[in-house]
Design a protein around this motif. Sequence first.
Motif, short mmCIF file in Angstrom:
data_model
loop_
_atom_site.label_atom_id
_atom_site.label_comp_id
_atom_site.label_asym_id
_atom_site.label_seq_id
_atom_site.Cartn_x
_atom_site.Cartn_y
_atom_site.Cartn_z
N TRP A 34 18.10 16.98 39.46
CA TRP A 34 18.09 17.54 40.81
C TRP A 34 18.20 19.06 40.76
O TRP A 34 17.56 19.77 41.53
CB TRP A 34 19.21 16.94 41.66
CG TRP A 34 19.04 15.47 41.88
CD1 TRP A 34 17.86 14.81 42.16
CD2 TRP A 34 20.04 14.46 41.82
NE1 TRP A 34 18.09 13.46 42.29
CE2 TRP A 34 19.41 13.21 42.09
CE3 TRP A 34 21.40 14.48 41.58
CZ2 TRP A 34 20.13 12.02 42.12
CZ3 TRP A 34 22.11 13.28 41.61
CH2 TRP A 34 21.46 12.07 41.88
N LEU A 35 19.01 19.57 39.81
CA LEU A 35 19.12 21.02 39.65
C LEU A 35 17.79 21.61 39.18
O LEU A 35 17.35 22.65 39.69
CB LEU A 35 20.24 21.35 38.66
CG LEU A 35 20.46 22.83 38.35
CD1 LEU A 35 20.73 23.64 39.62
CD2 LEU A 35 21.60 23.00 37.35
N ALA A 36 17.12 20.96 38.26
CA ALA A 36 15.82 21.45 37.77
C ALA A 36 14.81 21.53 38.90
O ALA A 36 14.07 22.52 39.02
CB ALA A 36 15.30 20.55 36.65
N VAL A 37 14.77 20.52 39.75
CA VAL A 37 13.85 20.52 40.89
C VAL A 37 14.22 21.64 41.86
O VAL A 37 13.34 22.36 42.35
CB VAL A 37 13.82 19.14 41.58
CG1 VAL A 37 13.10 19.21 42.92
CG2 VAL A 37 13.17 18.12 40.67
N ALA A 38 15.51 21.80 42.14
CA ALA A 38 15.95 22.87 43.04
C ALA A 38 15.57 24.24 42.48
O ALA A 38 15.13 25.12 43.23
CB ALA A 38 17.45 22.78 43.29
N LEU A 39 15.73 24.42 41.19
CA LEU A 39 15.34 25.70 40.56
C LEU A 39 13.84 25.93 40.66
O LEU A 39 13.40 27.05 40.93
CB LEU A 39 15.81 25.73 39.11
CG LEU A 39 17.31 25.91 38.92
CD1 LEU A 39 17.72 25.52 37.50
CD2 LEU A 39 17.74 27.33 39.25
N ALA A 40 13.06 24.89 40.44
CA ALA A 40 11.60 25.03 40.59
C ALA A 40 11.26 25.39 42.03
O ALA A 40 10.43 26.27 42.29
CB ALA A 40 10.89 23.75 40.16
#
Length: 106
Positions: A34-40
Amino acid sequence: MWTRRPTCAVPLLSSVLDQYDATHARELALYRSWLAVALADANEPQQAAAEAQRVIDLSGDLSSDRTAERTRVVLQRLQPFADVPEVRQVLTEHGRLLLAGEGATP
């Protein structure tokens, strides 16, 4: 109506991740996805790629359909940033994981 607010999500997810230890690999992999998607979504592809790699590393020893699906979601979200070297490396090394979900039924 729900709207994405990645700049709000990133610190919240980071805070949650600080509270988990390595014995919770599945939960860590999910939160990091979820953090990776938010960063993207926040246009931070280098950081998103680093989190994607952590997700892949954490979920490698798990037999969890949910973490496998989240890994595919993260890799798909990174594809628009394929010209960024860190993203290109993750996609080159792990892009085959995208194919693992083809033909699967939800």
